[in-house]
Design a protein around this motif. Structure first.
Motif, PDB file in Angstrom:
ATOM      1  N   ALA A   1      -4.798   5.399  -5.063  1.00 52.89           N
ATOM      2  CA  ALA A   1      -3.736   4.433  -4.768  1.00 52.89           C
ATOM      3  C   ALA A   1      -4.215   3.198  -4.020  1.00 52.89           C
ATOM      4  CB  ALA A   1      -2.628   5.113  -3.961  1.00 52.89           C
ATOM      5  N   THR A   2      -5.143   3.377  -3.116  1.00 48.76           N
ATOM      6  CA  THR A   2      -5.646   2.290  -2.273  1.00 48.76           C
ATOM      7  C   THR A   2      -7.150   2.478  -2.104  1.00 48.76           C
ATOM      8  OG1 THR A   2      -5.429   3.433  -0.156  1.00 48.76           O
ATOM      9  CG2 THR A   2      -3.448   2.309  -0.982  1.00 48.76           C
ATOM     10  N   PRO A   3      -7.831   1.536  -1.499  1.00 47.95           N
ATOM     11  CA  PRO A   3      -9.270   1.730  -1.253  1.00 47.95           C
ATOM     12  C   PRO A   3      -9.561   2.880  -0.275  1.00 47.95           C
ATOM     13  CG  PRO A   3      -8.709  -0.595  -1.125  1.00 47.95           C
ATOM     14  CD  PRO A   3      -7.413   0.153  -1.205  1.00 47.95           C
ATOM     15  N   GLU A   4      -8.554   3.311   0.468  1.00 46.36           N
ATOM     16  CA  GLU A   4      -8.721   4.404   1.433  1.00 46.36           C
ATOM     17  C   GLU A   4      -8.133   5.695   0.888  1.00 46.36           C
ATOM     18  OE1 GLU A   4     -10.393   3.704   4.246  1.00 46.36           O
ATOM     19  OE2 GLU A   4     -10.527   1.640   3.528  1.00 46.36           O
ATOM     20  N   PHE A   5      -8.625   6.825   1.366  1.00 49.25           N
ATOM     21  CA  PHE A   5      -8.096   8.139   1.032  1.00 49.25           C
ATOM     22  C   PHE A   5      -6.694   8.272   1.619  1.00 49.25           C
ATOM     23  CE2 PHE A   5      -7.627  12.719   1.833  1.00 49.25           C
ATOM     24  CZ  PHE A   5      -7.989  13.241   0.607  1.00 49.25           C
ATOM     25  N   THR A   6      -5.725   8.693   0.786  1.00 45.79           N
ATOM     26  CA  THR A   6      -4.339   8.803   1.233  1.00 45.79           C
ATOM     27  C   THR A   6      -3.747  10.140   0.802  1.00 45.79           C
ATOM     28  OG1 THR A   6      -3.374   7.877  -0.774  1.00 45.79           O
ATOM     29  CG2 THR A   6      -4.016   6.298   0.962  1.00 45.79           C
ATOM     30  N   VAL A   7      -2.496  10.332   1.155  1.00 43.49           N
ATOM     31  CA  VAL A   7      -1.790  11.539   0.753  1.00 43.49           C
ATOM     32  C   VAL A   7      -1.696  11.632  -0.773  1.00 43.49           C
ATOM     33  CG1 VAL A   7       0.527  10.531   0.932  1.00 43.49           C
ATOM     34  CG2 VAL A   7       0.225  12.992   1.270  1.00 43.49           C
TER      35      VAL A   7
ATOM     36  N   GLY B   1       0.819  -1.211   0.000  1.00 47.14           N
ATOM     37  CA  GLY B   1       0.000   0.000   0.000  1.00 47.14           C
ATOM     38  C   GLY B   1       0.848   1.254   0.000  1.00 47.14           C
ATOM     39  N   GLU B   2       1.905   1.237   0.802  1.00 52.73           N
ATOM     40  CA  GLU B   2       2.810   2.387   0.857  1.00 52.73           C
ATOM     41  C   GLU B   2       3.470   2.618  -0.508  1.00 52.73           C
ATOM     42  OE1 GLU B   2       6.844   3.876   3.168  1.00 52.73           O
ATOM     43  OE2 GLU B   2       5.701   2.208   4.009  1.00 52.73           O
ATOM     44  N   ALA B   3       3.862   1.545  -1.172  1.00 54.12           N
ATOM     45  CA  ALA B   3       4.481   1.671  -2.493  1.00 54.12           C
ATOM     46  C   ALA B   3       3.505   2.275  -3.504  1.00 54.12           C
ATOM     47  CB  ALA B   3       4.967   0.301  -2.980  1.00 54.12           C
ATOM     48  N   GLN B   4       2.243   1.855  -3.458  1.00 47.69           N
ATOM     49  CA  GLN B   4       1.237   2.416  -4.360  1.00 47.69           C
ATOM     50  C   GLN B   4       1.046   3.911  -4.095  1.00 47.69           C
ATOM     51  OE1 GLN B   4       0.834   0.779  -7.124  1.00 47.69           O
ATOM     52  NE2 GLN B   4      -1.384   0.758  -7.063  1.00 47.69           N
ATOM     53  N   VAL B   5       0.982   4.286  -2.832  1.00 49.03           N
ATOM     54  CA  VAL B   5       0.803   5.698  -2.486  1.00 49.03           C
ATOM     55  C   VAL B   5       1.984   6.516  -2.985  1.00 49.03           C
ATOM     56  CG1 VAL B   5       0.672   7.333  -0.565  1.00 49.03           C
ATOM     57  CG2 VAL B   5      -0.755   5.288  -0.558  1.00 49.03           C
ATOM     58  N   LEU B   6       3.204   6.045  -2.751  1.00 53.36           N
ATOM     59  CA  LEU B   6       4.386   6.770  -3.223  1.00 53.36           C
ATOM     60  C   LEU B   6       4.401   6.864  -4.746  1.00 53.36           C
ATOM     61  CD1 LEU B   6       7.121   5.422  -0.796  1.00 53.36           C
ATOM     62  CD2 LEU B   6       6.061   7.689  -0.800  1.00 53.36           C
ATOM     63  N   ARG B   7       4.014   5.788  -5.389  1.00 51.95           N
ATOM     64  CA  ARG B   7       3.940   5.772  -6.855  1.00 51.95           C
ATOM     65  C   ARG B   7       3.012   6.875  -7.360  1.00 51.95           C
ATOM     66  NH1 ARG B   7       0.419   1.270  -9.953  1.00 51.95           N
ATOM     67  NH2 ARG B   7       0.617   2.094 -12.027  1.00 51.95           N
ATOM     68  N   TRP B   8       1.838   6.976  -6.737  1.00 49.64           N
ATOM     69  CA  TRP B   8       0.857   7.952  -7.200  1.00 49.64           C
ATOM     70  C   TRP B   8       1.177   9.374  -6.767  1.00 49.64           C
ATOM     71  CZ3 TRP B   8      -2.049   7.693 -11.191  1.00 49.64           C
ATOM     72  CH2 TRP B   8      -2.343   6.441 -11.722  1.00 49.64           C
ATOM     73  N   CYS B   9       1.931   9.524  -5.689  1.00 49.38           N
ATOM     74  CA  CYS B   9       2.415  10.869  -5.327  1.00 49.38           C
ATOM     75  C   CYS B   9       3.336  11.387  -6.428  1.00 49.38           C
ATOM     76  CB  CYS B   9       3.150  10.841  -3.991  1.00 49.38           C
ATOM     77  SG  CYS B   9       2.075  10.674  -2.557  1.00 49.38           S
ATOM     78  N   PHE B  10       4.268  10.529  -6.866  1.00 46.13           N
ATOM     79  CA  PHE B  10       5.164  10.925  -7.949  1.00 46.13           C
ATOM     80  C   PHE B  10       4.395  11.139  -9.245  1.00 46.13           C
ATOM     81  CE2 PHE B  10       8.521   9.269  -5.177  1.00 46.13           C
ATOM     82  CZ  PHE B  10       9.469  10.279  -5.323  1.00 46.13           C
ATOM     83  N   ALA B  11       3.432  10.284  -9.531  1.00 46.57           N
ATOM     84  CA  ALA B  11       2.655  10.422 -10.766  1.00 46.57           C
ATOM     85  C   ALA B  11       1.883  11.733 -10.788  1.00 46.57           C
ATOM     86  CB  ALA B  11       1.696   9.240 -10.922  1.00 46.57           C
ATOM     87  N   ALA B  12       1.310  12.114  -9.665  1.00 42.38           N
ATOM     88  CA  ALA B  12       0.544  13.363  -9.608  1.00 42.38           C
ATOM     89  C   ALA B  12       1.426  14.551  -9.959  1.00 42.38           C
ATOM     90  CB  ALA B  12      -0.073  13.550  -8.219  1.00 42.38           C
ATOM     91  N   LEU B  13       2.611  14.586  -9.373  1.00 42.12           N
ATOM     92  CA  LEU B  13       3.472  15.754  -9.532  1.00 42.12           C
ATOM     93  C   LEU B  13       4.388  15.698 -10.752  1.00 42.12           C
ATOM     94  CD1 LEU B  13       4.408  16.257  -5.788  1.00 42.12           C
ATOM     95  CD2 LEU B  13       2.617  17.396  -7.111  1.00 42.12           C
ATOM     96  N   ASN B  14       4.675  14.515 -11.261  1.00 42.28           N
ATOM     97  CA  ASN B  14       5.623  14.407 -12.369  1.00 42.28           C
ATOM     98  C   ASN B  14       5.012  13.962 -13.683  1.00 42.28           C
ATOM     99  OD1 ASN B  14       8.078  15.135 -10.996  1.00 42.28           O
ATOM    100  ND2 ASN B  14       7.816  13.262  -9.840  1.00 42.28           N
TER     101      ASN B  14
END
Length: 134
Positions: free
Chosen positions: A76-82, A14-27
Motif C-alpha cells: 500500500a505504501t513504501p512502509e510496511f503497514t497493516v 496513505g491511510e486510504a491506500q492501506v484501507l483499500r488494500w486491507c479490503f482487497a486482501a480479504l475480499n
C-alpha cells in the motif's frame, strides 16, 4: 493500527491506500485462494471443472497483484503497514499448492519478505500462544 501509530500512515492518502488494500486482501485475493483450498480439501476428484475455474480466478488475481508489485516493496505504501500483514497472511495460508504461486515471482518475494520480518515472527508467536491457550 492507528492506536499503535506504526502500521497505519498518518496522512489521509496513505491511510486510504492501506484501507483499500486491507479490503482487497480479504475480499479480492483471499476469495479464490480460499475457495480453491476448500475444494481441494473436500473434493473427491470429480470437481475438475470447478477446480479449473478457481485456478483461473486465482491466476487472474495473482497476475494483477504481480503487476501491482512491479516497483513496490510493500503493497500500500513504501512502509510496511497493516495491509501487508493481511495480504501476507492470505498469501501464506491460502495457498497450499506451490505450483499455483510459482509463476508469480514478485508475489512470492513480497510474501517471503513480509514473513521474514522479525516483528512478523513475534506477532505470529504471540497469536499462536493466545490461540493454543484458548
Amino acid at each position: 493500527a492507528k492506536k499503535c501509530g506504526r502500521l497505519m500512515p498518518t496522512d489521509r492518502a496513505g491511510e486510504a491506500q492501506v484501507l483499500r488494500w486491507c479490503f482487497a486482501a480479504l475480499n479480492s485475493v483471499e476469495q479464490p485462494l480460499l475457495s480453491l483450498l476448500v475444494l481441494d480439501w473436500t473434493a473427491d476428484g470429480s470437481c475438475a471443472k470447478h477446480r479449473e475455474f478457481l485456478v483461473g480466478w486465482s491466476n487472474r488475481v495473482l497476475t494483477n497483484l504481480e503487476r501491482w508489485l512491479a516497483h513496490r516493496e510493500f503493497i500500500a505504501t513504501p512502509e510496511f503497514t497493516v495491509a501487508d500483514i493481511l495480504m501476507a497472511h492470505v498469501l501464506a495460508n491460502g495457498i497450499k499448492d506451490p505450483a499455483l504461486i510459482a509463476p508469480f515471482s514478485r508475489v512470492v518475494a513480497y510474501r517471503d519478505r513480509c514473513l521474514a520480518r522479525p516483528a512478523w515472527q513475534r506477532a505470529f508467536e504471540a497469536y499462536s500462544a493466545r490461540v493454543e491457550a484458548g
